[in-house]
Design a protein around this motif. Structure first.
Motif, PDB file in Angstrom:
ATOM      1  N   LYS A 315      13.742 -21.460 -16.038  1.00 28.82           N
ATOM      2  CA  LYS A 315      13.518 -20.821 -14.741  1.00 28.82           C
ATOM      3  C   LYS A 315      12.432 -21.502 -13.919  1.00 28.82           C
ATOM      4  O   LYS A 315      12.313 -21.238 -12.717  1.00 28.82           O
ATOM      5  N   ASP A 316      11.639 -22.388 -14.542  1.00 26.33           N
ATOM      6  CA  ASP A 316      10.583 -23.055 -13.794  1.00 26.33           C
ATOM      7  C   ASP A 316      10.906 -24.513 -13.470  1.00 26.33           C
ATOM      8  O   ASP A 316      10.017 -25.333 -13.253  1.00 26.33           O
ATOM      9  N   GLY A 317      12.198 -24.849 -13.449  1.00 29.62           N
ATOM     10  CA  GLY A 317      12.622 -26.148 -12.938  1.00 29.62           C
ATOM     11  C   GLY A 317      12.908 -27.219 -13.955  1.00 29.62           C
ATOM     12  O   GLY A 317      13.337 -28.327 -13.594  1.00 29.62           O
ATOM     13  N   TRP A 318      12.699 -26.950 -15.260  1.00 29.48           N
ATOM     14  CA  TRP A 318      12.944 -27.956 -16.294  1.00 29.48           C
ATOM     15  C   TRP A 318      14.429 -28.002 -16.643  1.00 29.48           C
ATOM     16  O   TRP A 318      15.105 -26.967 -16.733  1.00 29.48           O
ATOM     17  N   TRP A 406      12.825 -32.552 -14.149  1.00 29.58           N
ATOM     18  CA  TRP A 406      12.137 -31.412 -13.528  1.00 29.58           C
ATOM     19  C   TRP A 406      12.250 -31.518 -12.024  1.00 29.58           C
ATOM     20  O   TRP A 406      12.060 -32.597 -11.447  1.00 29.58           O
ATOM     21  N   LYS A 407      12.594 -30.404 -11.400  1.00 28.63           N
ATOM     22  CA  LYS A 407      12.687 -30.367  -9.937  1.00 28.63           C
ATOM     23  C   LYS A 407      11.875 -29.204  -9.420  1.00 28.63           C
ATOM     24  O   LYS A 407      11.959 -28.086  -9.935  1.00 28.63           O
ATOM     25  N   LYS A 408      11.095 -29.488  -8.406  1.00 26.30           N
ATOM     26  CA  LYS A 408      10.222 -28.468  -7.836  1.00 26.30           C
ATOM     27  C   LYS A 408      11.038 -27.342  -7.225  1.00 26.30           C
ATOM     28  O   LYS A 408      11.984 -27.574  -6.468  1.00 26.30           O
ATOM     29  N   LEU A 409      10.687 -26.116  -7.579  1.00 26.66           N
ATOM     30  CA  LEU A 409      11.376 -24.949  -7.054  1.00 26.66           C
ATOM     31  C   LEU A 409      10.902 -24.656  -5.634  1.00 26.66           C
ATOM     32  O   LEU A 409       9.762 -24.916  -5.263  1.00 26.66           O
ATOM     33  N   THR A 410      11.793 -24.116  -4.850  1.00 26.42           N
ATOM     34  CA  THR A 410      11.451 -23.779  -3.471  1.00 26.42           C
ATOM     35  C   THR A 410      11.792 -22.326  -3.184  1.00 26.42           C
ATOM     36  O   THR A 410      12.533 -21.673  -3.932  1.00 26.42           O
ATOM     37  N   GLY A 411      11.249 -21.813  -2.095  1.00 27.40           N
ATOM     38  CA  GLY A 411      11.548 -20.452  -1.677  1.00 27.40           C
ATOM     39  C   GLY A 411      11.038 -19.413  -2.648  1.00 27.40           C
ATOM     40  O   GLY A 411       9.984 -19.547  -3.258  1.00 27.40           O
ATOM     41  N   GLU A 412      11.822 -18.375  -2.851  1.00 25.26           N
ATOM     42  CA  GLU A 412      11.424 -17.271  -3.722  1.00 25.26           C
ATOM     43  C   GLU A 412      11.319 -17.711  -5.181  1.00 25.26           C
ATOM     44  O   GLU A 412      10.546 -17.154  -5.952  1.00 25.26           O
ATOM     45  N   LEU A 413      12.103 -18.720  -5.547  1.00 24.58           N
ATOM     46  CA  LEU A 413      12.097 -19.181  -6.933  1.00 24.58           C
ATOM     47  C   LEU A 413      10.772 -19.842  -7.305  1.00 24.58           C
ATOM     48  O   LEU A 413      10.411 -19.909  -8.477  1.00 24.58           O
ATOM     49  N   ALA A 414      10.044 -20.322  -6.305  1.00 24.23           N
ATOM     50  CA  ALA A 414       8.805 -21.047  -6.583  1.00 24.23           C
ATOM     51  C   ALA A 414       7.708 -20.158  -7.153  1.00 24.23           C
ATOM     52  O   ALA A 414       6.827 -20.620  -7.866  1.00 24.23           O
ATOM     53  N   GLY A 415       7.747 -18.871  -6.865  1.00 24.01           N
ATOM     54  CA  GLY A 415       6.731 -17.961  -7.385  1.00 24.01           C
ATOM     55  C   GLY A 415       5.384 -18.184  -6.720  1.00 24.01           C
ATOM     56  O   GLY A 415       5.274 -18.790  -5.651  1.00 24.01           O
ATOM     57  N   ASP A 416       4.334 -17.718  -7.383  1.00 22.97           N
ATOM     58  CA  ASP A 416       2.992 -17.794  -6.806  1.00 22.97           C
ATOM     59  C   ASP A 416       2.303 -19.126  -7.074  1.00 22.97           C
ATOM     60  O   ASP A 416       1.533 -19.614  -6.256  1.00 22.97           O
ATOM     61  N   THR A 621      15.017 -18.524 -21.585  1.00 20.67           N
ATOM     62  CA  THR A 621      14.359 -19.382 -22.562  1.00 20.67           C
ATOM     63  C   THR A 621      15.258 -20.559 -22.934  1.00 20.67           C
ATOM     64  O   THR A 621      16.455 -20.399 -23.165  1.00 20.67           O
ATOM     65  N   VAL A 622      14.650 -21.760 -23.009  1.00 17.88           N
ATOM     66  CA  VAL A 622      15.364 -22.966 -23.422  1.00 17.88           C
ATOM     67  C   VAL A 622      14.716 -23.497 -24.685  1.00 17.88           C
ATOM     68  O   VAL A 622      13.490 -23.603 -24.780  1.00 17.88           O
ATOM     69  N   TYR A 623      15.539 -23.840 -25.672  1.00 16.65           N
ATOM     70  CA  TYR A 623      15.060 -24.433 -26.914  1.00 16.65           C
ATOM     71  C   TYR A 623      15.600 -25.856 -26.994  1.00 16.65           C
ATOM     72  O   TYR A 623      16.800 -26.087 -26.833  1.00 16.65           O
ATOM     73  N   ASN A 624      14.716 -26.799 -27.239  1.00 17.31           N
ATOM     74  CA  ASN A 624      15.118 -28.191 -27.376  1.00 17.31           C
ATOM     75  C   ASN A 624      14.748 -28.669 -28.775  1.00 17.31           C
ATOM     76  O   ASN A 624      13.579 -28.599 -29.174  1.00 17.31           O
ATOM     77  N   LEU A 625      15.728 -29.165 -29.529  1.00 11.53           N
ATOM     78  CA  LEU A 625      15.506 -29.581 -30.914  1.00 11.53           C
ATOM     79  C   LEU A 625      15.875 -31.050 -31.108  1.00 11.53           C
ATOM     80  O   LEU A 625      16.958 -31.490 -30.710  1.00 11.53           O
ATOM     81  N   LYS A 626      14.956 -31.799 -31.705  1.00 10.97           N
ATOM     82  CA  LYS A 626      15.272 -33.125 -32.235  1.00 10.97           C
ATOM     83  C   LYS A 626      15.491 -32.945 -33.735  1.00 10.97           C
ATOM     84  O   LYS A 626      14.586 -32.487 -34.434  1.00 10.97           O
ATOM     85  N   ILE A 627      16.655 -33.333 -34.226  1.00 16.80           N
ATOM     86  CA  ILE A 627      16.962 -33.162 -35.645  1.00 16.80           C
ATOM     87  C   ILE A 627      17.067 -34.547 -36.276  1.00 16.80           C
ATOM     88  O   ILE A 627      18.065 -35.258 -36.116  1.00 16.80           O
TER      89      ILE A 627
END
Length: 679
Positions: A315-318, A406-416, A621-627
């Protein structure tokens, strides 16, 4: 390398010429930009005061000088530079160097930059466009140490402009740096001024140095008050008459340099003011020396494990992208195939190639690197490219990629909170850290996260691999990591690393690397992976990420035993519980026992449970695994891939990559999971 030196007449451009000579380069000409019809102009790029003496400096050093006037106009004042306006003062430098190229042959440009990213980025832009190598040997030097070196190496420079609290035109102009050194140090303590004048506190003129056959003599000058401020007056010296005085006895350059504490590129590795690296008499160096390629066990590459492209978006652009493989037999075609898959995923998520901040490139054969890199450059040929790590692993196809965007969020999605991207792409050769002349950056900072490129033990000043063994290489690599982190953010250091992967070429190196790393860091969780090869035939490569508030992360160790298997887990989690990282290892002391895939399911479940702890109901939530799995321990990795296909449905968003390796942290380790959770 044949070098043209950019000279202003000041101490920095002069001493950088001396550094070039010490590094084995040959200076063939000088270049200068002087102010149009004025004694001085306010330029963002060039020192103009004292330009009357530059022709005499060329005579003193017995080199041709090429000059061009500049109006000092700056049209592009941002962090990056694009050549869009021919009247910009940066284009004056481009045109000057281009004219010199038409007359003489040279490869490098000597630049006296110390801390100014503004100047460095613009000189690098010009040099790269002209296929020249910028040489900035003073870059990021500690200014107190640098000023001391300049004086000890017999650079006789006087102050010719002052513009700082504590410096007065009538009192300090015309005095030598050796005379003013104690006073400058006291003003640094009192007011925080830069002792080398890098903040514009003062400008200097070199009257003599070992490169000169004659010294400059100021016969007539006057003080010009630019700003008669009662607190911080600004004034400079205008030279009405300067002459040359031949130095006796007449000595050749080598004799003039003899006895000076002027170090070559390797000398800055041996002693850099932080610690002495004993490179020739190291403990355990002999018995842990490099193994020949013939000593590495032969691996029969099996049909490759086919993975499907997939991704997870937070949710924060990743945007995390996994399962990217290039399966064509030709390396270039394979990488084009893999990059097309990445572009498709980026486009479907409203991201662009320029939003990519980190790439890991696993390749089957390091001899194919140049082919792969040529293709890679086409995709990431833009300003401030992503960081990159490259290792050779036993895969049956040419290339496999992992990507973070990663992309910078804009508008309401950007938060505080305002989050920005900061990229460090230093392309100048220096004594500071390895340059990245090419399609990847040293570091990318997104908010509180800092991702570093993979680091090997290159001597920064000559970009050659340290010639000694694993201990030497480990020390140099760890030093690089610490310097890069601090350069990105001066409040961050080596102890802020949260997680890392240490790639090595033999299991004998693991314990030495681990012990040194743990002596320098603070609870970073690291996996040690033995691979089949590294760039430049290095013995070790580190890839790490750090967090600005690492002191707010908890450290935890957990484990369980199932039959003859042990599962060990190490976790870092921050107080806000929006970032977590784990390293989970599966071991079996009975080598003859075949691996039970149910244990893998248990390890993955255990890893994700620990990553998601406290965020079970968050759908973003995003989970990233290197196996990582040992090709000598695991005969049927396809079974594990099937488990991941089934397992992925039970998580929020799971991104994973299977990476075959030779060995893991110890000989009993079958596989390892390195995971990150980001919200």
């Amino acid at each position: 390398m044949r070098v043209v030196a950019l000279v202003s007449g000041g101490k920095d451009s002069t001493f950088n010429m001396m550094q070039c000579v010490a590094a084995g380069h040959k200076i063939v000409a000088l270049a200068n930009l002087f102010p149009y019809n004025q004694s001085e102009i306010d330029s963002f790029m060039y020192q103009s005061v004292g330009h009357e003496a530059v022709d005499l400096i060329a005579q003193a050093i017995d080199l041709p000088i090429y000059k061009k006037c500049t109006y000092g106009v700056s049209k592009k004042k941002g962090k990056n530079y694009d050549p869009c306006d021919p009247s910009d003062e940066v284009e004056d430098l481009y045109n000057l160097l281009k004219e010199i190229q038409n007359e003489i042959e040279f490869d490098g440009v000597s630049v006296g930059a110390i801390l100014s990213n503004y100047q460095r980025i613009r000189v690098e832009n010009v040099c790269i466009r002209l296929n020249l190598t910028p040489l900035a040997y003073l870059w990021q030097r500690n200014q107190e140490d640098l000023l001391d070196d300049i004086i000890k190496c017999e650079v006789d420079a006087i102050v010719i402009k002052v513009a700082a609290l504590g410096l007065e035109p009538k009192k300090h102009l015309g005095h030598s740096l050796s005379q003013l050194q104690p006073y400058l140090l006291s003003m640094h303590e009192k007011y925080g001024i830069n002792v080398c004048g890098e903040g514009g506190e003062y400008e200097s003129l070199t009257l003599d140095c070992p490169l000169f056959m004659s010294r400059l003599v100021v016969e007539d000058s006057e003080i010009v008050m630019h700003q008669d401020d009662p607190i911080a007056p600004v004034g400079y010296l205008k030279f009405n008459k300067i002459s040359l005085e031949f130095k006796l006895p007449a000595l050749d350059l080598q004799s003039r340099l003899q006895g000076l504490p002027l170090k070559d590129s390797y000398g800055y590795i041996l002693e850099d003011g932080e610690e002495i690296l004993e490179l020739s008499n190291e403990e355990d160096e002999t018995e842990n020396s490099f193994l020949l390629a013939s000593e590495i066990p032969q691996i029969n590459i099996k049909p490759c494990l086919i993975q499907q492209p997939h991704y997870g978006k937070s949710k924060d652009g990743w945007l995390w992208i996994g399962g990217i493989q290039g399966l064509a037999s030709n390396p270039e075609e394979a990488l084009e195939e893999a990059i097309d898959k990445i572009k498709c995923i980026l486009h479907s998520n409203a991201h662009d190639v320029k939003d990519v901040c980190s790439v890991i490139m696993y390749i089957r054969d390091m001899s194919e690197y140049s082919q792969l890199n040529a293709t890679y450059i086409k995709a990431f040929n833009h300003t401030n490219p992503p960081t990159r790590a490259c290792v050779q692993v036993p895969i049956g196809h040419p290339v496999q990629l992992e990507v973070i965007s990663w992309k910078k969020l804009t508008g309401e999605l950007a938060g505080d909170g305002e989050i920005d991207r900061q990229t460090m792409h230093v392309q100048s050769i220096s004594h500071w850290a390895p340059c990245n002349i090419g399609p990847y950056s040293q570091a990318v900072k997104i908010g509180d996260f800092i991702h570093l490129a993979g680091q090997i033990a290159l001597v920064p000043g000559n970009m050659q691999l340290v010639s000694q063994g694993i201990i030497s290489q480990c020390k140099v690599v760890v030093r690089h990591i610490g310097r890069l982190l601090t350069a990105v953010d001066n409040t961050v250091n080596l102890r802020d690393v949260v997680q890392g992967i240490c790639y090595l070429t033999h299991h004998n190196y693991i314990d030495l690397a681990r012990r040194y790393w743990e002596s320098k860091t603070n609870n970073a969780i690291v996996e040690y992976v033995v691979v089949t090869g590294l760039p430049r035939s290095a013995a070790i490569e580190w890839q790490v990420w750090a967090h600005k508030h690492n002191n707010q992360f908890e450290y935890e160790e957990r484990g369980k035993c199932i039959d003859n298997y042990s599962i060990s887990l190490y976790r870092r989690i921050n107080y806000d519980n929006n970032v977590a990282a784990i390293v989970c290892r599966v071991e079996n002391i009975e080598e003859s026992q075949s691996f039970d895939s149910k244990i893998f399911l248990e390890a993955v479940s255990y890893s994700i449970d620990k990553l998601k702890q406290g965020t079970d109901h968050d759908p973003n939530t995003v989970y990233n695994l290197k196996i990582f799995y040992s090709v000598f321990k695991l005969n049927n990795p396809e079974d594990l891939l099937e488990i991941m296909h089934d397992f992925i449905d039970g998580t929020n968003v799971l991104v994973y990559n299977f990476i075959p390796v030779i060995e893991l942290k110890n000989k009993n380790t079958i596989l390892s999971i390195c995971g990150v959770r980001n919200q």
